[in-house]
Motif scaffolding. Structure first.
Motif, PDB file in Angstrom:
ATOM      1  N   ARG A  71      -3.870   5.522   0.261  1.00 35.96           N
ATOM      2  CA  ARG A  71      -4.120   4.517  -0.781  1.00 35.96           C
ATOM      3  C   ARG A  71      -4.507   5.133  -2.124  1.00 35.96           C
ATOM      4  O   ARG A  71      -4.121   4.631  -3.165  1.00 35.96           O
ATOM      5  N   ASN A  72      -5.298   6.195  -2.072  1.00 34.59           N
ATOM      6  CA  ASN A  72      -5.746   6.798  -3.335  1.00 34.59           C
ATOM      7  C   ASN A  72      -4.568   7.269  -4.178  1.00 34.59           C
ATOM      8  O   ASN A  72      -4.576   7.126  -5.398  1.00 34.59           O
ATOM      9  N   LEU A  73      -3.547   7.829  -3.520  1.00 30.81           N
ATOM     10  CA  LEU A  73      -2.359   8.258  -4.255  1.00 30.81           C
ATOM     11  C   LEU A  73      -1.612   7.056  -4.817  1.00 30.81           C
ATOM     12  O   LEU A  73      -1.140   7.083  -5.950  1.00 30.81           O
ATOM     13  N   VAL A  74      -1.537   5.979  -4.034  1.00 29.19           N
ATOM     14  CA  VAL A  74      -0.909   4.741  -4.516  1.00 29.19           C
ATOM     15  C   VAL A  74      -1.621   4.262  -5.770  1.00 29.19           C
ATOM     16  O   VAL A  74      -0.988   3.994  -6.800  1.00 29.19           O
ATOM     17  N   PHE A  75      -2.936   4.163  -5.707  1.00 28.42           N
ATOM     18  CA  PHE A  75      -3.693   3.642  -6.840  1.00 28.42           C
ATOM     19  C   PHE A  75      -3.595   4.554  -8.065  1.00 28.42           C
ATOM     20  O   PHE A  75      -3.526   4.087  -9.196  1.00 28.42           O
ATOM     21  N   GLU A  76      -3.565   5.841  -7.821  1.00 28.01           N
ATOM     22  CA  GLU A  76      -3.394   6.790  -8.923  1.00 28.01           C
ATOM     23  C   GLU A  76      -2.034   6.587  -9.604  1.00 28.01           C
ATOM     24  O   GLU A  76      -1.937   6.556 -10.830  1.00 28.01           O
ATOM     25  N   PHE A  77      -0.981   6.442  -8.799  1.00 25.54           N
ATOM     26  CA  PHE A  77       0.367   6.233  -9.326  1.00 25.54           C
ATOM     27  C   PHE A  77       0.444   4.923 -10.106  1.00 25.54           C
ATOM     28  O   PHE A  77       0.981   4.874 -11.222  1.00 25.54           O
ATOM     29  N   VAL A  78      -0.109   3.866  -9.551  1.00 23.65           N
ATOM     30  CA  VAL A  78      -0.065   2.553 -10.205  1.00 23.65           C
ATOM     31  C   VAL A  78      -0.854   2.575 -11.505  1.00 23.65           C
ATOM     32  O   VAL A  78      -0.404   2.037 -12.519  1.00 23.65           O
ATOM     33  N   LYS A  79      -2.006   3.216 -11.486  1.00 20.47           N
ATOM     34  CA  LYS A  79      -2.834   3.294 -12.696  1.00 20.47           C
ATOM     35  C   LYS A  79      -2.076   3.985 -13.827  1.00 20.47           C
ATOM     36  O   LYS A  79      -2.167   3.577 -14.991  1.00 20.47           O
ATOM     37  N   GLU A  80      -1.302   5.007 -13.464  1.00 24.27           N
ATOM     38  CA  GLU A  80      -0.547   5.758 -14.465  1.00 24.27           C
ATOM     39  C   GLU A  80       0.746   5.054 -14.886  1.00 24.27           C
ATOM     40  O   GLU A  80       1.076   4.993 -16.055  1.00 24.27           O
ATOM     41  N   ARG A  81       1.499   4.530 -13.914  1.00 20.91           N
ATOM     42  CA  ARG A  81       2.849   4.016 -14.195  1.00 20.91           C
ATOM     43  C   ARG A  81       2.933   2.497 -14.316  1.00 20.91           C
ATOM     44  O   ARG A  81       3.847   1.981 -14.929  1.00 20.91           O
ATOM     45  N   LEU A  82       2.007   1.758 -13.691  1.00 19.93           N
ATOM     46  CA  LEU A  82       2.026   0.293 -13.723  1.00 19.93           C
ATOM     47  C   LEU A  82       0.622  -0.264 -13.984  1.00 19.93           C
ATOM     48  O   LEU A  82       0.106  -1.061 -13.191  1.00 19.93           O
ATOM     49  N   PRO A  83      -0.007   0.135 -15.062  1.00 22.32           N
ATOM     50  CA  PRO A  83      -1.407  -0.271 -15.259  1.00 22.32           C
ATOM     51  C   PRO A  83      -1.603  -1.791 -15.277  1.00 22.32           C
ATOM     52  O   PRO A  83      -2.657  -2.277 -14.841  1.00 22.32           O
ATOM     53  N   ASP A  84      -0.623  -2.546 -15.729  1.00 26.38           N
ATOM     54  CA  ASP A  84      -0.755  -4.004 -15.752  1.00 26.38           C
ATOM     55  C   ASP A  84      -0.742  -4.618 -14.349  1.00 26.38           C
ATOM     56  O   ASP A  84      -1.168  -5.763 -14.175  1.00 26.38           O
ATOM     57  N   ASP A  85      -0.236  -3.873 -13.365  1.00 30.48           N
ATOM     58  CA  ASP A  85      -0.168  -4.364 -11.984  1.00 30.48           C
ATOM     59  C   ASP A  85      -1.270  -3.796 -11.094  1.00 30.48           C
ATOM     60  O   ASP A  85      -1.276  -4.034  -9.885  1.00 30.48           O
ATOM     61  N   TYR A  86      -2.210  -3.068 -11.679  1.00 32.61           N
ATOM     62  CA  TYR A  86      -3.221  -2.387 -10.884  1.00 32.61           C
ATOM     63  C   TYR A  86      -4.008  -3.360 -10.003  1.00 32.61           C
ATOM     64  O   TYR A  86      -4.144  -3.150  -8.794  1.00 32.61           O
ATOM     65  N   GLY A  87      -4.521  -4.427 -10.574  1.00 31.32           N
ATOM     66  CA  GLY A  87      -5.295  -5.412  -9.805  1.00 31.32           C
ATOM     67  C   GLY A  87      -4.459  -6.043  -8.711  1.00 31.32           C
ATOM     68  O   GLY A  87      -4.942  -6.262  -7.590  1.00 31.32           O
ATOM     69  N   ARG A  88      -3.225  -6.344  -9.024  1.00 30.73           N
ATOM     70  CA  ARG A  88      -2.311  -6.942  -8.048  1.00 30.73           C
ATOM     71  C   ARG A  88      -2.088  -6.010  -6.851  1.00 30.73           C
ATOM     72  O   ARG A  88      -2.104  -6.440  -5.700  1.00 30.73           O
ATOM     73  N   VAL A  89      -1.883  -4.724  -7.128  1.00 26.61           N
ATOM     74  CA  VAL A  89      -1.657  -3.758  -6.056  1.00 26.61           C
ATOM     75  C   VAL A  89      -2.920  -3.583  -5.220  1.00 26.61           C
ATOM     76  O   VAL A  89      -2.854  -3.495  -3.991  1.00 26.61           O
ATOM     77  N   ARG A  90      -4.071  -3.556  -5.850  1.00 26.37           N
ATOM     78  CA  ARG A  90      -5.332  -3.444  -5.088  1.00 26.37           C
ATOM     79  C   ARG A  90      -5.462  -4.615  -4.119  1.00 26.37           C
ATOM     80  O   ARG A  90      -5.878  -4.437  -2.982  1.00 26.37           O
ATOM     81  N   LYS A  91      -5.091  -5.812  -4.579  1.00 26.37           N
ATOM     82  CA  LYS A  91      -5.129  -6.990  -3.697  1.00 26.37           C
ATOM     83  C   LYS A  91      -4.151  -6.839  -2.535  1.00 26.37           C
ATOM     84  O   LYS A  91      -4.458  -7.224  -1.411  1.00 26.37           O
ATOM     85  N   MET A  92      -2.970  -6.284  -2.814  1.00 26.94           N
ATOM     86  CA  MET A  92      -1.968  -6.077  -1.764  1.00 26.94           C
ATOM     87  C   MET A  92      -2.545  -5.264  -0.611  1.00 26.94           C
ATOM     88  O   MET A  92      -2.263  -5.530   0.549  1.00 26.94           O
ATOM     89  N   PHE A  93      -3.339  -4.257  -0.951  1.00 22.22           N
ATOM     90  CA  PHE A  93      -3.838  -3.323   0.057  1.00 22.22           C
ATOM     91  C   PHE A  93      -5.077  -3.828   0.793  1.00 22.22           C
ATOM     92  O   PHE A  93      -5.669  -3.099   1.580  1.00 22.22           O
TER      93      PHE A  93
END
Length: 140
Positions: A71-93
């Motif tokens: 998960r940490n790698l997922v969140f790192e990638f999202v924070k860098e490449r999809l910052p607007d979707d960060y909260g959404r991805v955290r909810k997914m997990f």
């Protein structure tokens, strides 16, 4: 001391991570060059009946979460490449099936291949570091 190919290490790592945490395991025997496998789901156990094994020469193959590649790698990638979707991805997990929903999101955003490239690169780097830290010699 036996040498291992990186592809052998990668295959064992993939095997360990192919089921829920702790369901699959693999042990590298540095003195013999063997890799022994166990799976609770598949009923495989090459480890249990090894009385002559020198356990001081054996190392458990890590799970991706042990190397901080989950998960940490997922969140790192999202924070860098999809910052607007960060909260959404955290909810997914927070629910099961997160990776399939995450990959569907990446596909829609045109970032799935980039994710695979980053994931593979980080896995290789982490596995090579793990090998060095555990005295596992690679033949290339």
């Amino acid at each position: 001391m036996a040498k291992f190919s990186f592809s052998e290490i990668k295959d064992a790592f993939t095997y360990v991570g192919s089921a829920m945490y702790g369901m699959n395991s693999a042990v590298l025997c540095k003195d013999t060059g063997n890799i022994l496998y166990r799976s609770d789901m598949a009923g495989i156990d090459e480890i249990e009946n090894q009385e002559d094994l020198d356990w001081d020469q054996c190392v458990d193959v890590p799970n991706k979460n042990d190397l901080d590649l989950g998960r940490n790698l997922v969140f790192e990638f999202v924070k860098e490449r999809l910052p607007d979707d960060y909260g959404r991805v955290r909810k997914m997990f927070r629910r099961s099936g997160a990776y399939s929903r995450y990959k569907a999101l990446l596909e829609r955003r045109g970032l799935l291949q980039e994710w695979y490239d980053v994931e593979n690169s980080r896995e290789e780097r982490a596995l090579r570091k793990w090998c060095a830290e555990n005295g596992i010699e690679l033949d290339g």
